[in-house]
Motif scaffolding. Structure first.
Motif, PDB file in Angstrom:
ATOM      1  N   GLY A   9       5.305  -6.281  14.461  1.00 33.53           N
ATOM      2  CA  GLY A   9       6.741  -6.326  14.710  1.00 33.53           C
ATOM      3  C   GLY A   9       7.112  -5.525  15.944  1.00 33.53           C
ATOM      4  N   GLY A  42       7.109  -6.215  10.714  1.00 35.06           N
ATOM      5  CA  GLY A  42       8.521  -5.814  10.685  1.00 35.06           C
ATOM      6  C   GLY A  42       8.914  -4.871  11.808  1.00 35.06           C
ATOM      7  N   GLY A  43       7.930  -4.111  12.303  1.00 34.84           N
ATOM      8  CA  GLY A  43       8.153  -3.239  13.459  1.00 34.84           C
ATOM      9  C   GLY A  43       9.277  -2.232  13.288  1.00 34.84           C
ATOM     10  N   ARG A  47      10.879  -0.080  10.118  1.00 35.11           N
ATOM     11  CA  ARG A  47      10.763   1.387  10.048  1.00 35.11           C
ATOM     12  C   ARG A  47      12.137   2.053   9.959  1.00 35.11           C
ATOM     13  NH1 ARG A  47       6.259   0.503  13.083  1.00 35.11           N
ATOM     14  NH2 ARG A  47       7.342   0.634  15.071  1.00 35.11           N
ATOM     15  N   ASP A  64       9.743  -1.527   0.068  1.00 34.17           N
ATOM     16  CA  ASP A  64       8.827  -2.607   0.460  1.00 34.17           C
ATOM     17  C   ASP A  64       9.592  -3.916   0.647  1.00 34.17           C
ATOM     18  OD1 ASP A  64       6.532  -1.056   0.510  1.00 34.17           O
ATOM     19  OD2 ASP A  64       6.069  -1.434  -1.597  1.00 34.17           O
ATOM     20  N   GLY A  67      11.266  -3.736   3.922  1.00 35.79           N
ATOM     21  CA  GLY A  67      10.284  -3.963   4.995  1.00 35.79           C
ATOM     22  C   GLY A  67       9.923  -5.434   5.109  1.00 35.79           C
ATOM     23  N   MET A  68       9.740  -6.082   3.966  1.00 35.23           N
ATOM     24  CA  MET A  68       9.390  -7.511   3.979  1.00 35.23           C
ATOM     25  C   MET A  68      10.532  -8.351   4.545  1.00 35.23           C
ATOM     26  SD  MET A  68       7.372  -7.685   0.337  1.00 35.23           S
ATOM     27  CE  MET A  68       6.904  -9.392   0.368  1.00 35.23           C
ATOM     28  N   LEU A 105       3.933 -10.860   2.539  1.00 32.81           N
ATOM     29  CA  LEU A 105       3.884 -11.726   1.356  1.00 32.81           C
ATOM     30  C   LEU A 105       3.755 -10.976   0.034  1.00 32.81           C
ATOM     31  CD1 LEU A 105       1.456 -14.415   2.841  1.00 32.81           C
ATOM     32  CD2 LEU A 105       3.911 -14.682   2.451  1.00 32.81           C
ATOM     33  N   PHE A 106       3.203  -9.755   0.087  1.00 35.79           N
ATOM     34  CA  PHE A 106       2.933  -9.037  -1.174  1.00 35.79           C
ATOM     35  C   PHE A 106       3.521  -7.619  -1.108  1.00 35.79           C
ATOM     36  CE2 PHE A 106      -0.773 -11.705  -0.095  1.00 35.79           C
ATOM     37  CZ  PHE A 106      -0.662 -12.653  -1.100  1.00 35.79           C
ATOM     38  N   GLY A 108       4.051  -3.783  -1.248  1.00 38.13           N
ATOM     39  CA  GLY A 108       3.153  -2.627  -1.304  1.00 38.13           C
ATOM     40  C   GLY A 108       2.010  -2.648  -0.319  1.00 38.13           C
ATOM     41  N   VAL A 109       1.933  -3.683   0.508  1.00 41.09           N
ATOM     42  CA  VAL A 109       0.882  -3.704   1.539  1.00 41.09           C
ATOM     43  C   VAL A 109       1.555  -3.848   2.904  1.00 41.09           C
ATOM     44  CG1 VAL A 109      -0.859  -4.604  -0.032  1.00 41.09           C
ATOM     45  CG2 VAL A 109       0.512  -6.216   1.307  1.00 41.09           C
ATOM     46  N   THR A 111       1.479  -6.210   6.833  1.00 38.77           N
ATOM     47  CA  THR A 111       1.152  -7.552   7.303  1.00 38.77           C
ATOM     48  C   THR A 111      -0.297  -7.644   7.819  1.00 38.77           C
ATOM     49  OG1 THR A 111       2.396  -6.966   9.303  1.00 38.77           O
ATOM     50  CG2 THR A 111       3.459  -8.442   7.731  1.00 38.77           C
ATOM     51  N   ASP A 114      -1.985  -8.772   4.767  1.00 36.67           N
ATOM     52  CA  ASP A 114      -1.704 -10.201   4.542  1.00 36.67           C
ATOM     53  C   ASP A 114      -2.585 -11.065   5.442  1.00 36.67           C
ATOM     54  OD1 ASP A 114       0.463  -9.706   2.731  1.00 36.67           O
ATOM     55  OD2 ASP A 114       1.689  -9.192   4.451  1.00 36.67           O
TER      56      ASP A 114
HETATM   57  P1  UTP Z   1       4.521  -4.128   8.689  1.00 35.07           P
HETATM   58  O1  UTP Z   1       3.310  -4.864   8.366  1.00 35.07           O
HETATM   59  O2  UTP Z   1       5.444  -4.632   9.722  1.00 35.07           O
HETATM   60  O3  UTP Z   1       4.174  -2.627   9.012  1.00 35.07           O
HETATM   61  O4  UTP Z   1       5.347  -3.945   7.365  1.00 35.07           O
HETATM   62  P2  UTP Z   1       3.373  -1.997  10.220  1.00 35.07           P
HETATM   63  O5  UTP Z   1       1.969  -1.803   9.791  1.00 35.07           O
HETATM   64  O6  UTP Z   1       4.153  -0.772  10.631  1.00 35.07           O
HETATM   65  O7  UTP Z   1       3.334  -3.109  11.336  1.00 35.07           O
HETATM   66  P3  UTP Z   1       3.865  -3.295  12.813  1.00 35.07           P
HETATM   67  O8  UTP Z   1       4.624  -2.082  13.265  1.00 35.07           O
HETATM   68  O9  UTP Z   1       4.747  -4.494  12.695  1.00 35.07           O
HETATM   69  O10 UTP Z   1       2.602  -3.549  13.605  1.00 35.07           O
HETATM   70  C1  UTP Z   1       6.510  -3.122   7.289  1.00 35.07           C
HETATM   71  C2  UTP Z   1       6.713  -2.695   5.867  1.00 35.07           C
HETATM   72  O11 UTP Z   1       7.053  -3.837   5.066  1.00 35.07           O
HETATM   73  C3  UTP Z   1       6.504  -3.737   3.767  1.00 35.07           C
HETATM   74  C4  UTP Z   1       5.782  -2.387   3.704  1.00 35.07           C
HETATM   75  O12 UTP Z   1       6.694  -1.424   3.190  1.00 35.07           O
HETATM   76  C5  UTP Z   1       5.484  -2.109   5.190  1.00 35.07           C
HETATM   77  O13 UTP Z   1       5.349  -0.736   5.453  1.00 35.07           O
HETATM   78  N1  UTP Z   1       5.578  -4.872   3.520  1.00 35.07           N
HETATM   79  C6  UTP Z   1       5.110  -5.637   4.550  1.00 35.07           C
HETATM   80  C7  UTP Z   1       5.222  -5.172   2.228  1.00 35.07           C
HETATM   81  O14 UTP Z   1       5.630  -4.500   1.270  1.00 35.07           O
HETATM   82  N2  UTP Z   1       4.387  -6.236   2.014  1.00 35.07           N
HETATM   83  C8  UTP Z   1       3.905  -7.003   3.014  1.00 35.07           C
HETATM   84  O15 UTP Z   1       3.159  -7.980   2.725  1.00 35.07           O
HETATM   85  C9  UTP Z   1       4.279  -6.690   4.320  1.00 35.07           C
END
Ligand code: UTP
Length: 134
Positions: A9, A42-43, A47, A64, A67-68, A105-106, A108-109, A111, A114
Motif C-alpha cells: 500500500g 493498505g499502506g 497505518r 484488522d 486495515g483490510m 483476505l484473512f 490477523g495477517v 497482505t 495472503d
Molecule cells: P498490509 O498488508 O497493508 O500491511 O495490511 P503492511 O505489511 O504494513 O503492508 P504495506 O505497508 O502495504 O506494504 C495492513 C493491515 O491490515 C490488516 C492487518 O491489521 C494489517 O496490519 N490485514 C491485512 C488483515 O487483517 N488481513 C489481511 O489479509 C491483510
C-alpha cells in the motif's frame, strides 16, 4: 508462468497516490503473456487508521477489519485501472484469470501472507514483493 505480486500500500500511496506507477503497471501487464495475481496492501491509510483505532481502544479484531478496508480501497483503484473486477475472497482470487486483483483476505495477517497463501494454492512460479517497508 504465474506470478503473485504483493503490491505494498505504501507503493500505491505513500501520501500521494502514485498514478504513474499504476499507468506503468497497466502497460507492463497488458504486454505480458504471463498470469498475475496482485494483492494490494493498505499502506499509510491502514497505518493511520489503525493508529487512531488503537488510541480509541478499538479491539484488535476490529483494527484488522479497518486495515483490510484500506486494502480494499487500494485494490478497487488498482483493479479499476487494470479493467478487472476486484476478487473479494480467496475463491475469487485463485481462479487463474490473466490478471486478478485482490485485497487482504484473512483477519490477523498481512497482505504478504495472503500473497504467499495464494501462490501456494495456484502453484505460482514466483512471488514478487513490492514494498518500501523494512
Ligand atoms: P498490509 O498488508 O497493508 O500491511 O495490511 P503492511 O505489511 O504494513 O503492508 P504495506 O505497508 O502495504 O506494504 C495492513 C493491515 O491490515 C490488516 C492487518 O491489521 C494489517 O496490519 N490485514 C491485512 C488483515 O487483517 N488481513 C489481511 O489479509 C491483510
Amino acid at each position: 508462468m504465474k506470478y503473485v505480486i504483493s503490491l505494498g500500500g505504501s507503493i500505491i500511496n505513500a501520501g500521494i497516490i502514485d498514478v504513474k506507477l499504476l499507468k506503468d503497471l497497466k502497460i507492463i501487464l497488458e504486454k505480458s503473456k504471463h498470469e498475475y495475481v496482485i494483492v494490494c496492501g493498505g499502506g499509510k491509510i491502514a497505518r493511520d487508521y489503525i493508529t487512531a483505532g488503537k488510541e480509541l481502544n478499538v479491539p484488535s479484531v476490529r483494527l484488522d477489519e479497518i486495515g483490510m478496508a484500506a486494502t480494499c480501497l487500494n485494490a478497487e483503484l488498482v483493479s479499476a485501472t487494470l479493467g478487472v473486477r476486484r476478487a473479494k475472497n480467496i475463491d475469487e482470487a485463485v481462479k487463474n484469470d490473466k490478471i486478478t486483483v485482490t485485497n487482504g483476505l484473512f483477519p490477523g495477517v498481512t497482505t504478504d501472507f495472503d500473497a504467499v497463501a495464494i501462490a501456494g494454492i495456484i502453484q505460482a512460479d514466483a512471488v514478487i514483493n513490492l514494498s518500501n517497508v523494512e
